[in-house]
Scaffold this active site. Structure first.
Site, PDB file in Angstrom:
ATOM      1  N   ASP A  67       0.825  -1.200   0.000  1.00 45.22           N
ATOM      2  CA  ASP A  67       0.000   0.000   0.000  1.00 45.22           C
ATOM      3  C   ASP A  67       0.864   1.256   0.000  1.00 45.22           C
ATOM      4  O   ASP A  67       2.089   1.196   0.175  1.00 45.22           O
ATOM      5  CB  ASP A  67      -0.903   0.018   1.239  1.00 45.22           C
ATOM      6  CG  ASP A  67      -1.900  -1.132   1.259  1.00 45.22           C
ATOM      7  OD1 ASP A  67      -2.208  -1.659   0.179  1.00 45.22           O
ATOM      8  OD2 ASP A  67      -2.361  -1.490   2.362  1.00 45.22           O
ATOM      9  N   TYR A 125       6.246  -9.984   6.371  1.00 43.70           N
ATOM     10  CA  TYR A 125       6.252  -8.554   6.669  1.00 43.70           C
ATOM     11  C   TYR A 125       6.853  -8.318   8.048  1.00 43.70           C
ATOM     12  O   TYR A 125       6.815  -9.188   8.917  1.00 43.70           O
ATOM     13  CB  TYR A 125       4.828  -7.986   6.668  1.00 43.70           C
ATOM     14  CG  TYR A 125       4.265  -7.672   5.306  1.00 43.70           C
ATOM     15  CD1 TYR A 125       4.408  -6.403   4.746  1.00 43.70           C
ATOM     16  CD2 TYR A 125       3.560  -8.636   4.588  1.00 43.70           C
ATOM     17  CE1 TYR A 125       3.866  -6.109   3.503  1.00 43.70           C
ATOM     18  CE2 TYR A 125       3.018  -8.352   3.342  1.00 43.70           C
ATOM     19  CZ  TYR A 125       3.178  -7.083   2.809  1.00 43.70           C
ATOM     20  OH  TYR A 125       2.643  -6.789   1.574  1.00 43.70           O
TER      21      TYR A 125
END
Length: 289
Positions: A67, A125
């Site tokens: 994002d 992540y």
């Protein structure tokens, strides 16, 4: 005869599927995916490739679509090359045309049925929370400064461990996703305190749109003793998306790597780069500041 930086563009070449390991500092970009409006990693990379190999517009596929504002230490992408540029020359050729916030670390040729996204067996992540009482200018681009309370990392990790396995994570999916279901398999979670830094690692077969940031927002509420583990479990197990409100800021999140059945890049390419002490090492030092 047309040439590009010493490469003969009229020379016939076979189609080559090129895999790249790339990094980017995501603060000033509108995320990975090309958009009609916005400065995106995919658009910049595709334009740079096309400037070197103009035989066909480039289509770059990523292992994970980050994002706006999210960083990447070991993003994996692929594209098909129709020109004569040798595989090993792509990093230097592209880095000369890319902004400094995007770097190509390595390149290898893969078979035409290999896919950066579909061939990946996991994505990993890392989210960094700076839990110090005073602001730190140099940590700010990479961390979420959160210090209303000293966070209880043991409670946070206990809550996160309960997520392991295949579940419906609708509670952690932002609106706007085109996925037909919200099932994914979380393979590993780890939360470790190093001084004033909380380092949260999560590895899964795939991630929903906005999933990690919504999850971290909930874990921080647990760490502040504003949300119980029981209430947290009720929210995600009953898919109560309306109860999951606060998303952690994008700047603390980094796409660490994607994993495949066979290693494709040179060993430790992700973990030998700045800021290694903060984002890219398996075991950060005990004292950082």
């Amino acid at each position: 005869m047309a040439t590009t930086k010493g490469f003969d563009c009229n020379k016939e070449s076979k189609i080559k599927r090129i895999a790249l390991s790339i990094q980017y500092q995501g603060s000033n970009f509108s995320g990975w995916q090309r958009q009609k409006v916005g400065h995106t990693i995919q658009a910049i990379l595709e334009d740079a490739i096309f400037s070197l190999d103009s035989s066909k517009p480039a289509k770059v596929v990523a292992a994970g679509r980050t994002d706006a504002g999210v960083h990447a230490a070991g993003q994996v992408v692929h594209f098909d090359s129709f020109g004569p540029i040798p595989v090993h020359r792509w990093p230097s050729a592209l880095n000369g045309r890319l902004p400094e916030a995007i770097r190509v670390r390595d390149s290898v040729e893969q078979s035409l049925d290999w896919h950066a996204c579909h061939s990946a067996v996991y994505r990993r992540y890392r989210y960094i929370i700076y839990n110090g009482c005073t602001p730190n200018l140099f940590l700010n681009p990479w961390t979420w400064h959160k210090y209303q309370y000293q966070l209880d990392e043991e409670l946070m990790e206990e809550a996160a461990k309960g997520l392991i396995g295949m579940h419906d994570f609708s509670a952690f999916q932002r609106s706007g996703s085109n996925r037909t279901h919200a099932f994914t398999t979380i393979q590993e979670v780890k939360l470790v305190r190093h001084g004033d830094l909380l380092v949260f690692d999560i590895q899964a077969s795939g991630f929903l749109y906005g999933m990690v940031r919504l999850l971290v927002g909930q874990l921080v509420s647990i760490g502040e003793h504003r949300l119980s583990i029981n209430d947290f479990e009720t929210r995600w197990k009953l898919k109560l998306r309306s109860e999951v409100k606060e998303a952690a800021p994008a700047r603390g999140l980094c796409f660490i790597r994607a994993g495949y059945k066979e290693s494709i890049f040179r060993e430790n390419i992700v973990f030998d780069s700045f800021p290694g002490f903060l984002l890219l090492t398996n075991d950060p030092p005990e004292r950082i500041i």
